[in-house]
Write a protein that holds these residues in place. Structure first.
Motif, PDB file in Angstrom:
ATOM      1  N   CYS A   6       0.586  -1.253  -0.239  1.00 31.89           N
ATOM      2  CA  CYS A   6      -0.109  -0.135  -0.143  1.00 31.89           C
ATOM      3  C   CYS A   6       0.649   1.787  -0.542  1.00 31.89           C
ATOM      4  O   CYS A   6      -0.010   2.683   0.220  1.00 31.89           O
ATOM      5  N   HIS A   7       2.251   1.011  -0.269  1.00 33.90           N
ATOM      6  CA  HIS A   7       2.775   2.574  -0.036  1.00 33.90           C
ATOM      7  C   HIS A   7       4.171   1.912  -0.918  1.00 33.90           C
ATOM      8  O   HIS A   7       5.097   1.596  -0.483  1.00 33.90           O
ATOM      9  N   THR A   8       4.231   2.674  -1.928  1.00 29.62           N
ATOM     10  CA  THR A   8       5.202   2.450  -3.546  1.00 29.62           C
ATOM     11  C   THR A   8       5.324   4.016  -3.801  1.00 29.62           C
ATOM     12  O   THR A   8       4.490   4.271  -4.243  1.00 29.62           O
ATOM     13  N   HIS A   9       7.472   3.964  -4.740  1.00 32.52           N
ATOM     14  CA  HIS A   9       7.009   5.016  -5.974  1.00 32.52           C
ATOM     15  C   HIS A   9       7.997   4.491  -6.543  1.00 32.52           C
ATOM     16  O   HIS A   9       8.868   3.410  -6.893  1.00 32.52           O
ATOM     17  N   THR A  10       7.425   5.262  -7.435  1.00 31.78           N
ATOM     18  CA  THR A  10       8.491   4.687  -8.914  1.00 31.78           C
ATOM     19  C   THR A  10       9.021   6.098  -9.350  1.00 31.78           C
ATOM     20  O   THR A  10       9.183   5.795 -10.522  1.00 31.78           O
ATOM     21  N   ALA A 258       0.219   7.187   7.132  1.00 24.92           N
ATOM     22  CA  ALA A 258       1.954   6.094   6.227  1.00 24.92           C
ATOM     23  C   ALA A 258       2.636   6.458   7.301  1.00 24.92           C
ATOM     24  O   ALA A 258       3.053   8.015   7.753  1.00 24.92           O
ATOM     25  N   HIS A 259       3.527   5.697   7.274  1.00 19.53           N
ATOM     26  CA  HIS A 259       5.032   5.055   8.271  1.00 19.53           C
ATOM     27  C   HIS A 259       3.562   5.442   9.733  1.00 19.53           C
ATOM     28  O   HIS A 259       4.652   5.329  10.024  1.00 19.53           O
ATOM     29  N   MET A 260       2.700   5.305   9.792  1.00 23.78           N
ATOM     30  CA  MET A 260       2.014   5.122  11.083  1.00 23.78           C
ATOM     31  C   MET A 260       2.661   6.152  12.158  1.00 23.78           C
ATOM     32  O   MET A 260       3.120   5.857  13.697  1.00 23.78           O
ATOM     33  N   THR A 359       5.564  -0.858   1.926  1.00 27.30           N
ATOM     34  CA  THR A 359       7.023  -0.780   2.592  1.00 27.30           C
ATOM     35  C   THR A 359       7.779   0.726   1.915  1.00 27.30           C
ATOM     36  O   THR A 359       9.262   0.824   2.365  1.00 27.30           O
ATOM     37  N   ASP A 360       7.720   1.955   1.086  1.00 26.89           N
ATOM     38  CA  ASP A 360       7.486   3.206   0.740  1.00 26.89           C
ATOM     39  C   ASP A 360       9.340   3.101  -0.265  1.00 26.89           C
ATOM     40  O   ASP A 360      10.433   2.680  -0.312  1.00 26.89           O
ATOM     41  N   TYR A 361       9.276   1.136  -1.013  1.00 28.87           N
ATOM     42  CA  TYR A 361       9.852   1.288  -2.054  1.00 28.87           C
ATOM     43  C   TYR A 361       9.938   2.518  -2.978  1.00 28.87           C
ATOM     44  O   TYR A 361       8.778   3.238  -3.182  1.00 28.87           O
TER      45      TYR A 361
HETATM   46 ZN   LIG Z   1       7.314   7.448   0.452  1.00 26.04          ZN
END
Ligand SMILES: [Zn+2]
Length: 406
Positions: A6-10, A258-260, A359-361
Protein backbone atom coordinates in the motif's frame (compact mmCIF):
# COMPACT_ATOMS: atom_id res chain seq x y z
CA UNK A 1 -2.58 -14.79 -0.67
CA UNK A 2 -3.19 -11.69 -2.76
CA UNK A 3 -0.56 -9.27 -1.46
CA UNK A 4 -1.13 -5.49 -1.55
CA UNK A 5 1.82 -3.18 -1.02
CA UNK A 6 0.00 0.00 0.00
CA UNK A 7 2.92 2.42 -0.23
CA UNK A 8 5.47 2.53 -3.06
CA UNK A 9 7.05 5.10 -5.39
CA UNK A 10 8.28 4.85 -8.96
CA UNK A 11 9.09 8.52 -9.71
CA UNK A 12 12.54 9.08 -11.20
CA UNK A 13 15.14 11.40 -9.69
CA UNK A 14 14.24 14.02 -12.31
CA UNK A 15 11.04 14.59 -10.29
CA UNK A 16 13.15 15.85 -7.38
CA UNK A 17 13.92 19.60 -7.04
CA UNK A 18 17.37 20.68 -8.17
CA UNK A 19 18.45 22.29 -4.91
CA UNK A 20 17.75 19.22 -2.85
CA UNK A 21 21.03 17.81 -1.80
CA UNK A 22 22.07 15.14 -2.16
CA UNK A 23 19.75 14.93 -5.15
CA UNK A 24 21.81 17.31 -7.31
CA UNK A 25 24.70 15.06 -6.54
CA UNK A 26 22.37 12.18 -7.20
CA UNK A 27 21.79 13.16 -10.79
CA UNK A 28 25.48 13.84 -11.32
CA UNK A 29 26.53 10.49 -9.92
CA UNK A 30 23.68 8.48 -11.32
CA UNK A 31 24.92 9.13 -14.81
CA UNK A 32 28.31 7.69 -13.98
CA UNK A 33 29.25 4.08 -14.26
CA UNK A 34 31.85 4.17 -11.51
CA UNK A 35 29.16 4.84 -8.91
CA UNK A 36 29.14 1.32 -7.47
CA UNK A 37 32.89 1.10 -7.25
CA UNK A 38 32.96 4.57 -5.73
CA UNK A 39 30.48 3.49 -3.06
CA UNK A 40 32.57 0.44 -2.17
CA UNK A 41 35.59 2.68 -1.93
CA UNK A 42 33.76 5.00 0.49
CA UNK A 43 32.70 2.02 2.59
CA UNK A 44 36.28 0.94 2.92
CA UNK A 45 37.32 4.47 3.87
CA UNK A 46 35.11 4.25 6.90
CA UNK A 47 36.82 1.56 8.99
CA UNK A 48 34.51 2.00 11.98
CA UNK A 49 31.49 0.95 10.00
CA UNK A 50 30.74 -2.62 9.09
CA UNK A 51 27.71 -1.11 7.46
CA UNK A 52 27.20 -0.90 3.74
CA UNK A 53 25.49 2.48 3.84
CA UNK A 54 27.26 3.86 0.78
CA UNK A 55 26.43 0.73 -1.17
CA UNK A 56 22.81 1.06 -0.24
CA UNK A 57 22.80 4.71 -1.14
CA UNK A 58 24.34 3.83 -4.52
CA UNK A 59 21.51 1.33 -5.10
CA UNK A 60 18.95 4.00 -4.21
CA UNK A 61 20.54 6.42 -6.70
CA UNK A 62 20.78 3.79 -9.41
CA UNK A 63 17.09 2.89 -9.12
CA UNK A 64 16.05 6.56 -9.22
CA UNK A 65 18.11 7.23 -12.34
CA UNK A 66 15.87 4.88 -14.35
CA UNK A 67 12.48 5.50 -16.00
CA UNK A 68 9.32 4.82 -13.97
CA UNK A 69 8.57 1.78 -16.08
CA UNK A 70 11.87 0.12 -15.13
CA UNK A 71 11.53 1.10 -11.47
CA UNK A 72 8.09 -0.54 -11.34
CA UNK A 73 9.35 -3.68 -13.08
CA UNK A 74 12.08 -4.10 -10.43
CA UNK A 75 9.46 -3.75 -7.72
CA UNK A 76 7.19 -6.36 -9.29
CA UNK A 77 10.07 -8.81 -9.50
CA UNK A 78 10.32 -8.95 -5.70
CA UNK A 79 6.72 -10.16 -5.22
CA UNK A 80 4.55 -13.06 -6.42
CA UNK A 81 2.67 -12.49 -9.69
CA UNK A 82 -0.62 -10.65 -9.17
CA UNK A 83 0.60 -8.57 -6.22
CA UNK A 84 -1.04 -5.12 -6.18
CA UNK A 85 0.89 -1.91 -5.66
CA UNK A 86 -0.23 1.53 -4.54
CA UNK A 87 2.12 3.85 -6.42
CA UNK A 88 2.27 7.35 -4.96
CA UNK A 89 3.16 10.20 -7.29
CA UNK A 90 5.00 13.20 -5.88
CA UNK A 91 4.86 16.93 -6.62
CA UNK A 92 7.75 18.83 -5.09
CA UNK A 93 7.47 21.94 -7.26
CA UNK A 94 6.20 24.14 -4.41
CA UNK A 95 8.46 23.17 -1.55
CA UNK A 96 10.84 25.99 -2.27
CA UNK A 97 13.74 23.73 -3.20
CA UNK A 98 14.26 24.87 -6.76
CA UNK A 99 13.19 23.78 -10.20
CA UNK A 100 11.93 20.23 -10.79
CA UNK A 101 13.34 18.99 -14.13
CA UNK A 102 10.40 16.76 -15.05
CA UNK A 103 7.00 18.54 -15.05
CA UNK A 104 4.52 16.90 -12.65
CA UNK A 105 2.01 16.37 -15.47
CA UNK A 106 4.61 14.29 -17.29
CA UNK A 107 5.11 12.11 -14.21
CA UNK A 108 1.34 11.55 -14.09
CA UNK A 109 1.20 10.75 -17.80
CA UNK A 110 3.87 8.09 -17.34
CA UNK A 111 1.92 6.58 -14.45
CA UNK A 112 -1.23 6.59 -16.55
CA UNK A 113 0.59 4.72 -19.32
CA UNK A 114 1.94 2.23 -16.80
CA UNK A 115 -1.58 1.73 -15.47
CA UNK A 116 -2.80 0.99 -19.00
CA UNK A 117 -0.14 -1.70 -19.34
CA UNK A 118 -0.54 -3.29 -15.91
CA UNK A 119 -4.23 -2.76 -15.16
CA UNK A 120 -5.53 -4.00 -11.82
CA UNK A 121 -2.17 -4.58 -10.15
CA UNK A 122 -1.18 -0.92 -10.31
CA UNK A 123 -3.07 1.61 -8.19
CA UNK A 124 -1.67 5.09 -8.85
CA UNK A 125 -2.38 7.91 -6.37
CA UNK A 126 -2.40 11.53 -7.49
CA UNK A 127 -0.33 13.91 -5.38
CA UNK A 128 -2.19 17.03 -4.28
CA UNK A 129 -0.58 20.37 -3.39
CA UNK A 130 -3.08 23.25 -3.20
CA UNK A 131 -0.43 25.68 -4.50
CA UNK A 132 -0.51 24.02 -7.93
CA UNK A 133 -2.72 25.96 -10.29
CA UNK A 134 -6.10 24.27 -10.64
CA UNK A 135 -4.99 21.17 -8.76
CA UNK A 136 -8.65 20.31 -8.21
CA UNK A 137 -9.34 19.76 -11.93
CA UNK A 138 -6.11 17.84 -12.38
CA UNK A 139 -6.85 15.52 -9.45
CA UNK A 140 -10.47 14.98 -10.47
CA UNK A 141 -9.43 14.18 -14.03
CA UNK A 142 -6.92 11.63 -12.72
CA UNK A 143 -9.50 10.02 -10.43
CA UNK A 144 -12.41 9.98 -12.85
CA UNK A 145 -10.83 9.44 -16.23
CA UNK A 146 -7.27 8.28 -15.91
CA UNK A 147 -7.39 5.24 -13.66
CA UNK A 148 -6.04 6.81 -10.46
CA UNK A 149 -7.20 5.15 -7.25
CA UNK A 150 -6.51 7.71 -4.53
CA UNK A 151 -4.91 10.90 -3.26
CA UNK A 152 -1.47 11.47 -1.78
CA UNK A 153 -0.77 14.41 0.57
CA UNK A 154 2.56 15.63 1.91
CA UNK A 155 1.66 18.65 4.04
CA UNK A 156 5.14 19.02 5.46
CA UNK A 157 6.10 20.59 2.13
CA UNK A 158 4.23 23.68 3.35
CA UNK A 159 0.43 23.45 3.36
CA UNK A 160 -2.39 22.29 5.59
CA UNK A 161 -4.52 19.26 4.65
CA UNK A 162 -7.66 21.36 5.13
CA UNK A 163 -6.47 24.15 2.80
CA UNK A 164 -9.56 25.89 1.39
CA UNK A 165 -8.40 25.30 -2.17
CA UNK A 166 -8.93 21.57 -1.50
CA UNK A 167 -12.49 21.88 -0.20
CA UNK A 168 -14.28 20.56 -3.28
CA UNK A 169 -11.80 17.73 -3.71
CA UNK A 170 -12.11 16.70 -0.07
CA UNK A 171 -15.91 16.68 -0.34
CA UNK A 172 -15.62 14.53 -3.44
CA UNK A 173 -13.18 12.17 -1.71
CA UNK A 174 -15.50 11.83 1.26
CA UNK A 175 -18.58 11.17 -0.88
CA UNK A 176 -16.87 8.59 -3.06
CA UNK A 177 -14.71 7.11 -0.30
CA UNK A 178 -11.52 7.80 -2.23
CA UNK A 179 -8.56 6.65 -0.14
CA UNK A 180 -6.15 9.38 0.98
CA UNK A 181 -2.57 8.73 2.11
CA UNK A 182 -0.91 11.62 3.99
CA UNK A 183 2.73 11.56 4.97
CA UNK A 184 2.70 10.96 8.72
CA UNK A 185 6.22 10.62 10.06
CA UNK A 186 7.51 13.52 12.14
CA UNK A 187 10.55 15.51 11.03
CA UNK A 188 11.30 14.26 7.53
CA UNK A 189 10.34 16.29 4.44
CA UNK A 190 10.06 20.05 4.81
CA UNK A 191 9.47 23.38 3.11
CA UNK A 192 12.78 24.85 1.93
CA UNK A 193 11.77 28.41 1.00
CA UNK A 194 12.50 31.61 2.92
CA UNK A 195 11.80 31.94 6.62
CA UNK A 196 9.33 34.75 5.97
CA UNK A 197 7.37 32.60 3.51
CA UNK A 198 7.48 29.65 5.90
CA UNK A 199 5.83 31.74 8.63
CA UNK A 200 3.37 33.04 6.12
CA UNK A 201 2.37 29.44 5.40
CA UNK A 202 2.33 28.41 9.06
CA UNK A 203 -0.05 31.26 9.80
CA UNK A 204 -2.65 29.66 7.54
CA UNK A 205 -3.28 27.23 10.42
CA UNK A 206 -6.99 27.01 11.21
CA UNK A 207 -6.55 26.04 14.85
CA UNK A 208 -7.01 29.66 15.73
CA UNK A 209 -6.98 29.53 19.48
CA UNK A 210 -3.61 27.83 19.94
CA UNK A 211 -0.42 29.76 20.63
CA UNK A 212 1.20 29.02 17.28
CA UNK A 213 4.69 30.25 18.17
CA UNK A 214 4.78 28.35 21.46
CA UNK A 215 3.54 25.12 19.88
CA UNK A 216 6.15 25.30 17.13
CA UNK A 217 8.85 26.12 19.65
CA UNK A 218 7.89 22.96 21.56
CA UNK A 219 8.06 20.91 18.36
CA UNK A 220 11.63 22.08 17.73
CA UNK A 221 12.61 20.82 21.19
CA UNK A 222 10.83 17.47 21.04
CA UNK A 223 13.22 14.90 22.52
CA UNK A 224 11.95 12.17 20.21
CA UNK A 225 12.99 13.90 17.00
CA UNK A 226 16.37 13.90 15.32
CA UNK A 227 15.63 15.92 12.16
CA UNK A 228 16.74 19.50 11.39
CA UNK A 229 15.02 22.48 13.02
CA UNK A 230 13.29 23.17 9.70
CA UNK A 231 11.98 19.58 9.51
CA UNK A 232 10.72 19.79 13.08
CA UNK A 233 8.92 23.06 12.37
CA UNK A 234 7.36 21.61 9.22
CA UNK A 235 6.11 18.57 11.10
CA UNK A 236 3.43 21.00 12.33
CA UNK A 237 1.76 21.08 8.89
CA UNK A 238 1.18 17.33 8.83
CA UNK A 239 0.78 16.70 12.55
CA UNK A 240 -1.98 14.18 13.38
CA UNK A 241 -3.70 17.00 15.30
CA UNK A 242 -4.25 18.84 11.98
CA UNK A 243 -6.14 15.75 10.78
CA UNK A 244 -8.43 15.97 13.80
CA UNK A 245 -9.42 19.38 12.48
CA UNK A 246 -9.82 17.94 8.98
CA UNK A 247 -11.92 15.01 10.22
CA UNK A 248 -14.12 17.40 12.17
CA UNK A 249 -15.06 18.92 8.80
CA UNK A 250 -15.16 15.65 6.85
CA UNK A 251 -15.75 12.85 9.38
CA UNK A 252 -16.04 10.13 6.73
CA UNK A 253 -12.81 10.80 4.85
CA UNK A 254 -10.90 7.58 4.34
CA UNK A 255 -7.32 8.21 5.49
CA UNK A 256 -4.28 6.00 5.95
CA UNK A 257 -1.42 7.63 7.84
CA UNK A 258 1.77 6.75 6.00
CA UNK A 259 4.59 5.35 8.15
CA UNK A 260 2.23 5.23 11.16
CA UNK A 261 4.05 8.03 12.94
CA UNK A 262 7.56 7.10 11.82
CA UNK A 263 10.50 5.33 13.43
CA UNK A 264 11.44 8.26 15.66
CA UNK A 265 8.16 7.99 17.53
CA UNK A 266 8.05 4.18 17.39
CA UNK A 267 11.28 4.23 19.40
CA UNK A 268 9.37 5.92 22.23
CA UNK A 269 6.28 3.75 22.14
CA UNK A 270 4.40 2.99 24.31
CA UNK A 271 4.52 6.29 26.22
CA UNK A 272 4.93 6.38 30.00
CA UNK A 273 2.15 5.18 32.31
CA UNK A 274 1.54 8.78 33.42
CA UNK A 275 1.19 9.93 29.83
CA UNK A 276 -1.22 7.12 29.01
CA UNK A 277 -3.28 7.97 32.07
CA UNK A 278 -3.34 11.66 31.28
CA UNK A 279 -3.68 11.59 27.51
CA UNK A 280 -5.05 8.13 26.73
CA UNK A 281 -8.29 9.64 25.45
CA UNK A 282 -7.09 13.04 24.24
CA UNK A 283 -8.17 12.34 20.65
CA UNK A 284 -11.73 11.58 21.78
CA UNK A 285 -11.74 14.71 23.96
CA UNK A 286 -10.50 16.98 21.15
CA UNK A 287 -12.96 15.40 18.73
CA UNK A 288 -15.85 16.25 21.05
CA UNK A 289 -14.58 19.76 21.79
CA UNK A 290 -14.10 20.57 18.10
CA UNK A 291 -17.60 19.39 17.38
CA UNK A 292 -19.41 21.38 20.03
CA UNK A 293 -17.06 24.41 20.14
CA UNK A 294 -18.48 24.95 23.61
CA UNK A 295 -15.27 25.29 25.56
CA UNK A 296 -12.57 27.12 23.57
CA UNK A 297 -10.22 27.40 26.54
CA UNK A 298 -10.26 23.67 27.24
CA UNK A 299 -9.91 22.97 23.51
CA UNK A 300 -6.84 25.21 23.39
CA UNK A 301 -5.25 23.34 26.30
CA UNK A 302 -5.96 19.93 24.84
CA UNK A 303 -4.71 20.88 21.37
CA UNK A 304 -1.48 22.32 22.74
CA UNK A 305 -0.91 19.22 24.83
CA UNK A 306 -1.60 16.93 21.85
CA UNK A 307 1.00 18.67 19.69
CA UNK A 308 3.55 17.51 22.22
CA UNK A 309 2.61 13.83 22.13
CA UNK A 310 3.97 10.77 20.37
CA UNK A 311 2.52 10.46 16.85
CA UNK A 312 1.97 6.72 17.11
CA UNK A 313 0.09 7.27 20.37
CA UNK A 314 -2.18 9.81 18.61
CA UNK A 315 -2.66 7.76 15.44
CA UNK A 316 -3.51 4.67 17.49
CA UNK A 317 -6.26 6.67 19.23
CA UNK A 318 -7.51 8.05 15.92
CA UNK A 319 -7.79 4.53 14.48
CA UNK A 320 -10.01 3.64 17.44
CA UNK A 321 -12.04 6.83 17.25
CA UNK A 322 -12.70 6.83 13.49
CA UNK A 323 -13.85 3.76 11.50
CA UNK A 324 -12.28 5.24 8.39
CA UNK A 325 -8.75 5.92 9.72
CA UNK A 326 -5.95 3.49 8.87
CA UNK A 327 -2.14 3.55 8.91
CA UNK A 328 0.61 1.91 6.87
CA UNK A 329 3.85 0.59 8.28
CA UNK A 330 6.03 1.59 5.32
CA UNK A 331 9.65 2.47 5.99
CA UNK A 332 9.16 2.42 9.78
CA UNK A 333 8.97 -1.38 9.98
CA UNK A 334 12.13 -1.85 7.92
CA UNK A 335 13.64 -1.92 11.41
CA UNK A 336 13.00 -5.44 12.84
CA UNK A 337 13.35 -3.98 16.32
CA UNK A 338 9.74 -2.80 15.94
CA UNK A 339 8.24 -6.22 15.05
CA UNK A 340 7.20 -6.95 18.67
CA UNK A 341 5.43 -3.57 18.89
CA UNK A 342 3.60 -4.28 15.64
CA UNK A 343 2.62 -7.74 16.87
CA UNK A 344 1.22 -6.16 20.04
CA UNK A 345 -0.80 -3.63 18.05
CA UNK A 346 -2.11 -6.41 15.81
CA UNK A 347 -3.25 -8.35 18.87
CA UNK A 348 -5.76 -5.55 19.52
CA UNK A 349 -9.13 -6.25 17.92
CA UNK A 350 -9.79 -2.73 16.67
CA UNK A 351 -6.30 -1.88 15.48
CA UNK A 352 -5.96 -5.26 13.80
CA UNK A 353 -8.27 -4.25 10.96
CA UNK A 354 -6.63 -0.83 10.46
CA UNK A 355 -2.97 -1.54 9.78
CA UNK A 356 -1.76 -1.81 6.18
CA UNK A 357 1.32 -3.39 4.66
CA UNK A 358 3.54 -1.02 2.68
CA UNK A 359 7.28 -0.62 2.24
CA UNK A 360 8.01 2.84 0.79
CA UNK A 361 9.90 1.28 -2.13
CA UNK A 362 12.44 2.57 -3.25
CA UNK A 363 12.99 5.29 -0.60
CA UNK A 364 13.60 2.46 1.85
CA UNK A 365 16.59 1.21 -0.16
CA UNK A 366 18.75 3.58 1.89
CA UNK A 367 17.92 1.32 4.85
CA UNK A 368 17.41 -2.13 3.42
CA UNK A 369 16.45 -3.88 0.20
CA UNK A 370 12.78 -4.34 -0.72
CA UNK A 371 13.27 -8.08 -0.63
CA UNK A 372 14.78 -8.08 2.87
CA UNK A 373 12.09 -5.78 4.23
CA UNK A 374 9.25 -7.84 2.81
CA UNK A 375 10.59 -11.26 3.75
CA UNK A 376 11.85 -10.27 7.22
CA UNK A 377 8.50 -8.66 8.04
CA UNK A 378 6.48 -11.60 6.75
CA UNK A 379 8.54 -13.94 8.86
CA UNK A 380 8.67 -11.59 11.86
CA UNK A 381 4.90 -11.19 12.24
CA UNK A 382 3.82 -14.57 10.90
CA UNK A 383 1.50 -15.59 8.05
CA UNK A 384 -1.78 -14.85 9.79
CA UNK A 385 -0.82 -11.30 10.70
CA UNK A 386 0.75 -10.74 7.31
CA UNK A 387 -2.41 -11.81 5.52
CA UNK A 388 -4.40 -9.42 7.67
CA UNK A 389 -2.30 -6.35 6.78
CA UNK A 390 -1.38 -7.29 3.20
CA UNK A 391 -4.68 -8.73 1.98
CA UNK A 392 -7.71 -8.32 4.26
CA UNK A 393 -7.26 -4.69 5.35
CA UNK A 394 -6.04 -3.23 2.02
CA UNK A 395 -9.07 -4.69 0.23
CA UNK A 396 -11.32 -2.61 2.49
CA UNK A 397 -9.17 0.52 2.45
CA UNK A 398 -8.66 0.61 -1.31
CA UNK A 399 -12.28 0.05 -2.29
CA UNK A 400 -13.82 3.33 -3.34
CA UNK A 401 -17.58 3.89 -3.49
CA UNK A 402 -17.76 4.38 -7.26
CA UNK A 403 -16.17 0.98 -7.72
CA UNK A 404 -18.54 -0.66 -5.25
CA UNK A 405 -21.44 0.73 -7.31
CA UNK A 406 -19.85 -0.42 -10.56
ZN1 LIG B 1 6.72 7.31 0.64
Amino acid sequence: MLIHNCHTHTFSSNSVPENLLPCGLVRFLARRRFLRRFARFLNRLNPLSSDDIFDRFATFLRIGSRPQKAIFKDLQNVYPAGTKFVVLSIDQAYRGAGNVPQPFEKQLEELEELKQIHGDVLLPFVFVDPRRNDVMSLALDCLENRGFAGIKLYSQYGYFPYDERLTELLKYAETHQIPIIPHAAAAFGDYRGSKAELWNLLNQCKLENIDLKAVIETLTKDYRRWGTIRQKICSFFGHPVQYLYLLNQYPNLKISFAHMGGNQDWSYYPPSKEEIEKYGNIVGEIKALLKTQENPQLLKEKLEAAFNLNWLFLIEQMMREYNNVYADISFTLSNPQFFPTLNNLLADNTLRSKILFGTDYYMVEVDTSEENFYSALRQGIGEENFRQIAETNPQVFLESRSRILA
